[in-house]
Design an enzyme around this catalytic site. Sequence first.
Site, mmCIF file in Angstrom:
data_model
loop_
_atom_site.group_PDB
_atom_site.id
_atom_site.type_symbol
_atom_site.label_atom_id
_atom_site.label_comp_id
_atom_site.label_asym_id
_atom_site.label_seq_id
_atom_site.Cartn_x
_atom_site.Cartn_y
_atom_site.Cartn_z
ATOM 1 C CB CYS A 1 -13.881 0.952 0.151
ATOM 2 S SG CYS A 1 -13.303 2.655 0.298
ATOM 3 C CG ASP B 1 -13.534 6.164 -1.057
ATOM 4 O OD1 ASP B 1 -13.510 6.048 0.176
ATOM 5 O OD2 ASP B 1 -12.505 6.062 -1.768
ATOM 6 C CD GLN C 1 -13.051 -2.206 -0.401
ATOM 7 O OE1 GLN C 1 -12.190 -2.051 0.442
ATOM 8 N NE2 GLN C 1 -14.196 -2.814 -0.137
ATOM 9 N NE ARG D 1 -10.144 -5.429 0.767
ATOM 10 C CZ ARG D 1 -9.376 -4.406 1.157
ATOM 11 N NH1 ARG D 1 -9.934 -3.355 1.698
ATOM 12 N NH2 ARG D 1 -8.068 -4.400 0.966
ATOM 13 N NE ARG E 1 -3.869 0.573 1.919
ATOM 14 C CZ ARG E 1 -5.080 0.630 2.467
ATOM 15 N NH1 ARG E 1 -5.280 1.319 3.573
ATOM 16 N NH2 ARG E 1 -6.095 -0.020 1.914
ATOM 17 C CG HIS F 1 -8.407 -0.033 -2.765
ATOM 18 N ND1 HIS F 1 -7.600 -1.098 -2.406
ATOM 19 C CD2 HIS F 1 -9.109 0.293 -1.627
ATOM 20 C CE1 HIS F 1 -7.792 -1.393 -1.144
ATOM 21 N NE2 HIS F 1 -8.705 -0.572 -0.653
HETATM 22 N N1 NVA Z 1 -9.961 6.568 -1.428
HETATM 23 C C1 NVA Z 1 -9.568 6.155 -0.101
HETATM 24 C C2 NVA Z 1 -9.792 4.686 0.086
HETATM 25 C C3 NVA Z 1 -9.453 4.175 1.463
HETATM 26 C C4 NVA Z 1 -9.623 2.707 1.598
HETATM 27 C C5 NVA Z 1 -8.114 6.527 0.142
HETATM 28 O O1 NVA Z 1 -7.297 6.361 -0.770
HETATM 29 O O2 NVA Z 1 -7.804 6.997 1.228
HETATM 30 N N1 CP Z 2 -11.179 -0.266 2.595
HETATM 31 C C1 CP Z 2 -9.893 -0.284 3.008
HETATM 32 O O1 CP Z 2 -8.946 -0.538 2.237
HETATM 33 O O2 CP Z 2 -9.747 -0.070 4.346
HETATM 34 P P1 CP Z 2 -8.387 0.160 5.151
HETATM 35 O O3 CP Z 2 -7.827 1.487 4.742
HETATM 36 O O4 CP Z 2 -8.788 0.084 6.580
HETATM 37 O O5 CP Z 2 -7.418 -0.948 4.782
#
Ligand code: NVA
Ligand code: CP
Length: 303
Positions: free
Chosen positions: A259, A219, A134, A288, A104, A131
């Site tokens: 998500c 989101d 997800q 997930r 990540r 992502h």
């Molecule tokens: N769009 C959000 C998704 C978090 C799971 C982010 O990138 O923070």
């Molecule tokens: N939806 C998601 O990826 O959650 P986290 O940021 O908690 O991993």
Amino acid sequence: MAVRHLLTLNDLSADELQQIIERAIELKTQHRQGSAGESFKNKILGMIFEKSSTRTRVSFEAGIAQLGGSAIFLSPRDTQLGRGEPIEDSARVLSRMCDIIMIRTFGHDIIERFAAYSKVPVINALTDDYHPCQLLADIQTYTEHRGSPKGKTVAWVGDGNNMCHSYINAAALCDFKLNIACPEGFDPKPELLEQHADRVTMMRDPSEAVAGADWVVTDVWASMGQEDEQKERENQFAGFQVNHELMANANSDAVFMHCLPAHRGEEVSAELLEDEQISIVWDEAENRLHAQKALMEFLLQQN
Ligand code: NVA
Ligand code: CP
């Protein structure tokens, strides 16, 4: 044979995606029956997190452990990655020690560079642009609740962000129509819109996007890395909240997904998020776990 990775959903064919979703549903049943076995015995998952996480970390770590493997959590705070060791060197070293690696991070190029030097499969656990993990869970969740997403209409309401980009990829692979409503200036990547113009429609009015939808998704308005823009974005996204009033435009059996983490009172009303007749976000979060087990199994079998 070249190593298979999952950097975006496009690393899978439509048939492979379908196969992973079916296997995820099967693994969930097996987990509940206590009959899942130990197919990941002796397998080690490396987990690199340059951004925060609850679901992704726990689902990957629990998932590999449930099938007999183990995981190593690596944060830049306490690895040499955080002190500037090149990503290419880290990839060469870690992939000689781990069987599969998830990352990540911020720029999507970071994960592409890592994958180019990795001897083992690399999974995108979220970048600024995509992502895909997800989406595996979201597709599994829709399938469990309403059947195949093929031919359905999905409405994305909010920021044209990493999740939105992955929904665009999913629309093509799963053969659904995608209506996207974003405020001006927050559209998804234009090249993705052009490439999928046959099934993806950009709109400015959330109620138009949701009209006739089977599946409504949103989101947060400010993603990780955009914390400084939070206040400004709250103003710019006014009118883009998904709530019962907006959902009234959707089909009567439409579901709501997010998500998570969610900001109640911003992109979604607290009432809608908690309305389990419509909101299937807790199943979505749970999936997930199973979707990623199916993904890891698929990638480990390919290499
Ligand atoms: N769009 C959000 C998704 C978090 C799971 C982010 O990138 O923070
Ligand atoms: N939806 C998601 O990826 O959650 P986290 O940021 O908690 O991993």
